[in-house]
Design a protein around this motif. Structure first.
Motif, PDB file in Angstrom:
ATOM      1  N   ILE A  31      -2.670 -86.600 -11.041  1.00 61.06           N
ATOM      2  CA  ILE A  31      -1.737 -85.895 -10.160  1.00 61.06           C
ATOM      3  C   ILE A  31      -2.379 -84.581  -9.712  1.00 61.06           C
ATOM      4  O   ILE A  31      -3.168 -83.975 -10.447  1.00 61.06           O
ATOM      5  N   ALA A  32      -2.050 -84.156  -8.515  1.00 60.63           N
ATOM      6  CA  ALA A  32      -2.626 -82.931  -7.961  1.00 60.63           C
ATOM      7  C   ALA A  32      -2.395 -81.739  -8.896  1.00 60.63           C
ATOM      8  O   ALA A  32      -1.332 -81.609  -9.510  1.00 60.63           O
ATOM      9  N   LYS A  33      -3.399 -80.863  -8.962  1.00 60.85           N
ATOM     10  CA  LYS A  33      -3.350 -79.728  -9.884  1.00 60.85           C
ATOM     11  C   LYS A  33      -2.135 -78.846  -9.647  1.00 60.85           C
ATOM     12  O   LYS A  33      -1.450 -78.437 -10.606  1.00 60.85           O
ATOM     13  N   ALA A  34      -1.820 -78.558  -8.398  1.00 55.91           N
ATOM     14  CA  ALA A  34      -0.685 -77.684  -8.097  1.00 55.91           C
ATOM     15  C   ALA A  34       0.622 -78.308  -8.589  1.00 55.91           C
ATOM     16  O   ALA A  34       1.501 -77.608  -9.117  1.00 55.91           O
ATOM     17  N   THR A  35       0.746 -79.627  -8.442  1.00 58.02           N
ATOM     18  CA  THR A  35       1.962 -80.319  -8.883  1.00 58.02           C
ATOM     19  C   THR A  35       2.075 -80.309 -10.401  1.00 58.02           C
ATOM     20  O   THR A  35       3.153 -80.063 -10.954  1.00 58.02           O
ATOM     21  N   VAL A  36       0.962 -80.604 -11.081  1.00 59.37           N
ATOM     22  CA  VAL A  36       0.975 -80.583 -12.548  1.00 59.37           C
ATOM     23  C   VAL A  36       1.330 -79.190 -13.053  1.00 59.37           C
ATOM     24  O   VAL A  36       2.139 -79.044 -13.976  1.00 59.37           O
ATOM     25  N   HIS A  37       0.754 -78.182 -12.447  1.00 61.75           N
ATOM     26  CA  HIS A  37       1.027 -76.811 -12.881  1.00 61.75           C
ATOM     27  C   HIS A  37       2.502 -76.467 -12.707  1.00 61.75           C
ATOM     28  O   HIS A  37       3.147 -75.912 -13.618  1.00 61.75           O
ATOM     29  N   ARG A  38       3.085 -76.821 -11.546  1.00 61.60           N
ATOM     30  CA  ARG A  38       4.488 -76.517 -11.287  1.00 61.60           C
ATOM     31  C   ARG A  38       5.406 -77.260 -12.255  1.00 61.60           C
ATOM     32  O   ARG A  38       6.314 -76.673 -12.842  1.00 61.60           O
ATOM     33  N   LEU A  39       5.152 -78.573 -12.441  1.00 64.04           N
ATOM     34  CA  LEU A  39       6.007 -79.362 -13.327  1.00 64.04           C
ATOM     35  C   LEU A  39       5.840 -78.938 -14.783  1.00 64.04           C
ATOM     36  O   LEU A  39       6.809 -78.927 -15.549  1.00 64.04           O
ATOM     37  N   ALA A  40       4.620 -78.599 -15.171  1.00 61.37           N
ATOM     38  CA  ALA A  40       4.389 -78.157 -16.546  1.00 61.37           C
ATOM     39  C   ALA A  40       5.164 -76.878 -16.837  1.00 61.37           C
ATOM     40  O   ALA A  40       5.731 -76.720 -17.928  1.00 61.37           O
ATOM     41  N   GLN A  41       5.224 -75.974 -15.873  1.00 59.91           N
ATOM     42  CA  GLN A  41       5.990 -74.744 -16.063  1.00 59.91           C
ATOM     43  C   GLN A  41       7.477 -75.042 -16.217  1.00 59.91           C
ATOM     44  O   GLN A  41       8.168 -74.437 -17.049  1.00 59.91           O
ATOM     45  N   GLU A  42       7.982 -75.997 -15.426  1.00 56.54           N
ATOM     46  CA  GLU A  42       9.392 -76.379 -15.557  1.00 56.54           C
ATOM     47  C   GLU A  42       9.651 -77.034 -16.912  1.00 56.54           C
ATOM     48  O   GLU A  42      10.690 -76.798 -17.542  1.00 56.54           O
TER      49      GLU A  42
END
Length: 241
Positions: free
Chosen positions: A33-44
């Protein structure tokens, strides 16, 4: 993978039993999965308690453990089985497993072992293939034939040089297990170890799982342990009923 949940699942499942924590780059690599998406979802997920921060890395959160303990059917099975497993441990002084079936695997609901017991390969909530474990063979033998066909279609992958990978040999084993009501697996999942297992039946004689004893091959006494194993399985079944 197009939905939010479709992206959250691989992030959580990226963690294996060997991983205490994972950096963002490894989560991206394992999920695709795209890095920006993983980062956003991981924070949530951190905000929800499903993940925790470990410095710059991520680890599975305590909230997941809390939720897992609420799974009613598995919790009841484990609570019922534990006293009988403890009795079996006192009699045999070997590793005791209680497993259930999920997809093409066994999932270990509980495992207890003495100081000298097996502390690798299997773990609570861990999975191993149905076709080469004693608990898996016990479950396969008393399940509909459609499950056997699914296992064969998926492929009988070898784990050791002793793993049965012939559908004909596996079917013959299952026929013998149905006749005897017990299975002895030797070195199919780990060299130097053997397991003795029996099915466990609950209400309306429905199959609920399997109970096993695992020991080094030189210590496994199938004749001596069979009676204690069957007695424990019957006790679990009576308590469930």
């Amino acid at each position: 993978m197009n939905s939010v949940l479709g992206k959250v699942r691989p992030i959580l499942e990226a963690f294996t039993e060997q991983d205490s924590s994972l950096p963002l780059a490894e989560l991206v690599r394992r999920t695709g999965i795209a890095k920006a998406t993983v980062h956003r979802l991981a924070q949530e997920l951190v905000d929800w308690g499903l993940l925790e921060r470990d410095g710059c890395d991520y680890r599975l959160g305590l909230r997941l453990f809390e939720m897992g303990q609420r799974v009613h059917r598995q919790r009841i099975l484990r609570e019922v089985a534990q006293p009988y497993m403890e009795d079996l441990l006192l009699v045999t002084h070997e590793t005791i497993h209680f497993a259930i079936h999920d997809a093409l695997d066994v999932v270990y609901l509980d495992k207890i072992f003495p100081h000298r017991g097996l502390n690798e390969e299997s773990r609570v909530a861990g999975r191993l293939p149905l076709h080469c474990t004693a608990t898996g063979k016990a479950i396969l033998a008393f399940s509909p034939d459609s499950l056997f066909l699914q296992v064969v279609r998926h492929g009988l992958k070898p784990v050791t040089r002793h793993t049965v990978v012939s559908p004909g040999r596996l079917r013959a084993q299952l026929d013998r297990i149905r006749a005897d009501g017990i299975v002895l697996e030797s070195e199919e999942i780990r060299l130097g170890y053997a397991s003795l297992a029996v099915p466990v039946f609950g209400r309306d004689s429905s199959l609920v799982g399997a109970l096993s004893i695992t020991a080094p091959t030189y210590r496994m006494d199938a004749v001596k342990h069979a009676t204690a194993l069957r007695t424990a399985a019957l006790g679990i079944g009576r308590s469930l009923r």
